[in-house]
Design a protein around this motif. Structure first.
Motif, PDB file in Angstrom:
ATOM      1  N   SER A  99      53.732  47.743  50.292  1.00  0.00           N
ATOM      2  CA  SER A  99      53.360  47.125  48.919  1.00  0.00           C
ATOM      3  C   SER A  99      52.361  48.455  48.157  1.00  0.00           C
ATOM      4  O   SER A  99      51.732  48.046  47.684  1.00  0.00           O
ATOM      5  N   VAL A 100      52.942  49.559  47.967  1.00  0.00           N
ATOM      6  CA  VAL A 100      51.918  50.642  47.602  1.00  0.00           C
ATOM      7  C   VAL A 100      51.988  50.169  46.034  1.00  0.00           C
ATOM      8  O   VAL A 100      51.111  51.144  45.138  1.00  0.00           O
ATOM      9  N   GLY A 101      52.677  49.302  44.965  1.00  0.00           N
ATOM     10  CA  GLY A 101      52.815  49.438  43.834  1.00  0.00           C
ATOM     11  C   GLY A 101      51.528  49.157  43.452  1.00  0.00           C
ATOM     12  O   GLY A 101      51.367  48.804  42.661  1.00  0.00           O
ATOM     13  N   SER A 102      50.474  48.430  44.592  1.00  0.00           N
ATOM     14  CA  SER A 102      50.158  46.960  43.959  1.00  0.00           C
ATOM     15  C   SER A 102      48.466  47.612  44.232  1.00  0.00           C
ATOM     16  O   SER A 102      47.764  47.216  44.228  1.00  0.00           O
ATOM     17  N   ILE A 103      48.730  49.016  44.855  1.00  0.00           N
ATOM     18  CA  ILE A 103      47.418  49.673  45.260  1.00  0.00           C
ATOM     19  C   ILE A 103      46.413  50.056  43.499  1.00  0.00           C
ATOM     20  O   ILE A 103      47.516  50.703  42.404  1.00  0.00           O
ATOM     21  N   TYR A 104      45.232  49.642  43.789  1.00  0.00           N
ATOM     22  CA  TYR A 104      44.577  50.242  42.703  1.00  0.00           C
ATOM     23  C   TYR A 104      43.946  51.313  42.189  1.00  0.00           C
ATOM     24  O   TYR A 104      42.744  52.523  41.798  1.00  0.00           O
ATOM     25  N   ALA A 105      43.339  51.379  43.851  1.00  0.00           N
ATOM     26  CA  ALA A 105      42.735  52.643  44.006  1.00  0.00           C
ATOM     27  C   ALA A 105      42.649  53.110  45.352  1.00  0.00           C
ATOM     28  O   ALA A 105      43.293  52.049  46.403  1.00  0.00           O
ATOM     29  N   MET A 106      41.451  54.112  45.654  1.00  0.00           N
ATOM     30  CA  MET A 106      42.153  54.174  47.371  1.00  0.00           C
ATOM     31  C   MET A 106      41.388  54.965  47.678  1.00  0.00           C
ATOM     32  O   MET A 106      40.280  56.401  46.474  1.00  0.00           O
ATOM     33  N   GLY A 107      40.568  55.431  48.860  1.00  0.00           N
ATOM     34  CA  GLY A 107      39.387  56.004  48.838  1.00  0.00           C
ATOM     35  C   GLY A 107      39.447  56.448  50.640  1.00  0.00           C
ATOM     36  O   GLY A 107      39.965  56.148  51.009  1.00  0.00           O
ATOM     37  N   TRP A 108      38.738  57.170  51.381  1.00  0.00           N
ATOM     38  CA  TRP A 108      38.407  58.214  52.239  1.00  0.00           C
ATOM     39  C   TRP A 108      36.532  57.276  52.897  1.00  0.00           C
ATOM     40  O   TRP A 108      35.785  57.614  52.211  1.00  0.00           O
ATOM     41  N   TYR A 109      36.615  57.235  53.821  1.00  0.00           N
ATOM     42  CA  TYR A 109      35.272  56.480  54.256  1.00  0.00           C
ATOM     43  C   TYR A 109      35.374  57.147  55.720  1.00  0.00           C
ATOM     44  O   TYR A 109      36.179  57.715  56.460  1.00  0.00           O
ATOM     45  N   ARG A 110      34.072  57.225  56.176  1.00  0.00           N
ATOM     46  CA  ARG A 110      33.986  57.679  57.325  1.00  0.00           C
ATOM     47  C   ARG A 110      32.889  56.856  58.041  1.00  0.00           C
ATOM     48  O   ARG A 110      31.807  56.823  57.427  1.00  0.00           O
ATOM     49  N   GLN A 111      32.833  56.870  59.785  1.00  0.00           N
ATOM     50  CA  GLN A 111      31.668  56.504  60.396  1.00  0.00           C
ATOM     51  C   GLN A 111      31.670  57.379  61.700  1.00  0.00           C
ATOM     52  O   GLN A 111      32.428  57.809  61.891  1.00  0.00           O
ATOM     53  N   ALA A 112      30.130  57.833  61.645  1.00  0.00           N
ATOM     54  CA  ALA A 112      29.944  58.490  62.611  1.00  0.00           C
ATOM     55  C   ALA A 112      28.753  57.720  63.947  1.00  0.00           C
ATOM     56  O   ALA A 112      29.331  56.888  63.533  1.00  0.00           O
ATOM     57  N   PRO A 113      28.732  58.418  65.091  1.00  0.00           N
ATOM     58  CA  PRO A 113      28.366  57.379  66.054  1.00  0.00           C
ATOM     59  C   PRO A 113      27.459  57.216  66.062  1.00  0.00           C
ATOM     60  O   PRO A 113      26.215  57.723  65.251  1.00  0.00           O
ATOM     61  N   GLY A 114      27.119  55.991  66.109  1.00  0.00           N
ATOM     62  CA  GLY A 114      25.588  54.968  65.946  1.00  0.00           C
ATOM     63  C   GLY A 114      25.328  54.292  64.094  1.00  0.00           C
ATOM     64  O   GLY A 114      23.914  54.542  64.120  1.00  0.00           O
ATOM     65  N   LYS A 115      26.617  54.837  63.137  1.00  0.00           N
ATOM     66  CA  LYS A 115      25.650  55.123  61.858  1.00  0.00           C
ATOM     67  C   LYS A 115      26.727  54.117  61.299  1.00  0.00           C
ATOM     68  O   LYS A 115      27.818  53.779  61.694  1.00  0.00           O
TER      69      LYS A 115
END
Length: 119
Positions: free
Chosen positions: A27-43
């Motif tokens: 349902s890509v038509g319902s997307i209003y925002a996208m983002g990139w997140y990251r997670q480092a070990p222990g964080k």
């Protein structure tokens, strides 16, 4: 429902570049925002960059001037161009999509792609 698949992670030397991709389906038509997140070990997982449907972007201070995010709506793909990579950029990078369906917001996540910056 939205499905997200990231790709492009790799081992790269400091100062190098990588381009991550996130392909969305469902349902890509319902997307209003996208983002990139990251997670480092222990964080904790942290926001790297996000982009709205109008193309407006926001970046974490730590990546400003080095990372650029963009969207190709025709291909349902979001990109993260990462330049001048540093060891502290090492993390699993996740794609995220926010949707609004009948006033209810949902967040969807990909499984992540590993980026390792090391000599």
């Amino acid at each position: 429902q939205v499905q997200l698949v990231e790709s492009g992670g790799d081992l790269v030397q400091p100062g190098g570049s990588l381009r991550l991709s996130c392909v969305s389906s469902g349902s890509v038509g319902s997307i209003y925002a996208m983002g990139w997140y990251r997670q480092a070990p222990g964080k904790q997982r942290e926001l790297v960059a996000d982009i709205g449907t109008g193309g407006n972007t926001k970046y974490a201070e730590s990546v400003k001037g080095r990372f650029t995010t963009s969207r190709d709506n025709a291909k349902n793909t979001m990109f993260l161009q990462m330049n001048n990579l540093k060891s502290e950029d090492t993390a699993v990078y996740y794609c995220c999509a926010a949707t609004n369906v009948a006033g209810t917001e949902y967040l969807y996540w990909g499984r992540g792609t590993q980026v390792t910056v090391s000599s």
